[in-house]
Design a protein around this motif. Sequence first.
Motif, short mmCIF file in Angstrom:
data_model
loop_
_atom_site.label_atom_id
_atom_site.label_comp_id
_atom_site.label_asym_id
_atom_site.label_seq_id
_atom_site.Cartn_x
_atom_site.Cartn_y
_atom_site.Cartn_z
N UNK A 66 -8.79 1.02 3.61
CA UNK A 66 -9.22 -0.32 3.19
C UNK A 66 -10.75 -0.34 3.03
N UNK A 67 -11.45 0.29 3.97
CA UNK A 67 -12.91 0.38 3.88
C UNK A 67 -13.33 1.08 2.59
N UNK A 68 -12.66 2.17 2.25
CA UNK A 68 -12.97 2.89 1.02
C UNK A 68 -12.70 2.02 -0.22
N UNK A 69 -11.60 1.25 -0.20
CA UNK A 69 -11.30 0.33 -1.30
C UNK A 69 -12.40 -0.71 -1.44
N UNK A 70 -12.92 -1.19 -0.32
CA UNK A 70 -13.94 -2.25 -0.37
C UNK A 70 -15.21 -1.80 -1.07
N UNK A 74 -15.12 0.70 -9.77
CA UNK A 74 -14.42 0.99 -11.02
C UNK A 74 -13.30 -0.01 -11.22
N UNK A 75 -13.23 -0.58 -12.40
CA UNK A 75 -12.27 -1.64 -12.71
C UNK A 75 -10.83 -1.28 -12.34
N UNK A 76 -10.42 -0.04 -12.62
CA UNK A 76 -9.03 0.36 -12.35
C UNK A 76 -8.74 0.48 -10.85
N UNK A 77 -9.76 0.53 -10.02
CA UNK A 77 -9.57 0.63 -8.57
C UNK A 77 -9.81 -0.68 -7.83
N UNK A 78 -10.45 -1.63 -8.47
CA UNK A 78 -10.81 -2.88 -7.80
C UNK A 78 -9.59 -3.76 -7.55
N UNK A 79 -8.80 -4.01 -8.59
CA UNK A 79 -7.69 -4.95 -8.51
C UNK A 79 -6.43 -4.24 -8.04
N UNK A 80 -5.78 -4.82 -7.03
CA UNK A 80 -4.59 -4.21 -6.44
C UNK A 80 -3.53 -5.28 -6.21
N UNK A 81 -2.31 -4.79 -6.05
CA UNK A 81 -1.18 -5.67 -5.74
C UNK A 81 -0.97 -5.67 -4.23
N UNK A 82 -0.93 -6.85 -3.65
CA UNK A 82 -0.83 -6.99 -2.20
C UNK A 82 0.48 -7.67 -1.85
N UNK A 83 1.15 -7.12 -0.86
CA UNK A 83 2.38 -7.71 -0.33
C UNK A 83 2.18 -7.93 1.16
N UNK A 84 2.51 -9.14 1.61
CA UNK A 84 2.39 -9.48 3.03
C UNK A 84 3.70 -10.12 3.48
N UNK A 85 4.30 -9.53 4.49
CA UNK A 85 5.51 -10.11 5.08
C UNK A 85 5.17 -10.65 6.46
N UNK A 86 5.65 -11.86 6.73
CA UNK A 86 5.44 -12.50 8.02
C UNK A 86 6.82 -12.68 8.65
N UNK A 87 6.99 -12.14 9.86
CA UNK A 87 8.29 -12.19 10.55
C UNK A 87 8.11 -12.80 11.93
N UNK A 88 9.14 -13.53 12.35
CA UNK A 88 9.17 -14.09 13.69
C UNK A 88 10.59 -13.95 14.22
N UNK A 89 10.72 -13.36 15.41
CA UNK A 89 12.04 -13.17 16.00
C UNK A 89 12.96 -12.35 15.13
N UNK A 90 12.40 -11.40 14.39
CA UNK A 90 13.20 -10.55 13.52
C UNK A 90 13.59 -11.20 12.19
N UNK A 91 13.18 -12.44 11.99
CA UNK A 91 13.52 -13.17 10.77
C UNK A 91 12.30 -13.25 9.85
N UNK A 98 1.22 -10.72 -4.31
CA UNK A 98 0.00 -11.18 -4.97
C UNK A 98 -0.56 -10.09 -5.87
N UNK A 99 -0.63 -10.38 -7.16
CA UNK A 99 -1.20 -9.43 -8.11
C UNK A 99 -2.70 -9.67 -8.26
N UNK A 100 -3.40 -8.65 -8.70
CA UNK A 100 -4.82 -8.74 -9.06
C UNK A 100 -5.71 -9.22 -7.92
N UNK A 101 -5.47 -8.71 -6.72
CA UNK A 101 -6.32 -9.05 -5.58
C UNK A 101 -7.48 -8.06 -5.51
N UNK A 102 -8.63 -8.56 -5.08
CA UNK A 102 -9.78 -7.68 -4.88
C UNK A 102 -10.43 -7.99 -3.54
N UNK A 103 -11.11 -7.00 -3.00
CA UNK A 103 -11.75 -7.14 -1.69
C UNK A 103 -13.07 -7.88 -1.85
N UNK A 104 -13.20 -8.99 -1.15
CA UNK A 104 -14.45 -9.76 -1.14
C UNK A 104 -15.36 -9.22 -0.04
#
Length: 140
Positions: A66-70, A74-91, A98-104
Amino acid sequence: MRYELSIKGESGTIRIADNEDALIKRVKFDIYQKDKLANDRSEQLFNSVRIEGLLNEKTADSAKDILEWSKKTEREEIYRTVSIQVKAGGKLIRDYYLKDMFCVSYEEIFDEYQGGKTLDGTFILEMKQRNGSINTIVVE
């Protein structure tokens, strides 16, 4: 709460998945309009995500990726697709795609020794979505 984070780009995928350990401490998902004082809903909506996690032997390699990404410019390396799953009690509570995310900003904070024991550090990743991509967000 348990979280799974996936950041996919041209050079590969960065993953942090909580199994038994709470490796990610907090996820903040935010959709907002630029003018917070507006009296009307703007068509200009933005998305940001803030992730705080433990920096230890289990996350060291992923956090370094993640540090290296930050640092990418280069345009082709800046924007990435991010997936975040939130689980509670196994559910599954939320699944963000999220498409086109970049590190601020990316931050690493290391704690001191206490009683001869090394404490875990913390990483903080702040991302935003590229302007015009708000309609690509999928939440399940």
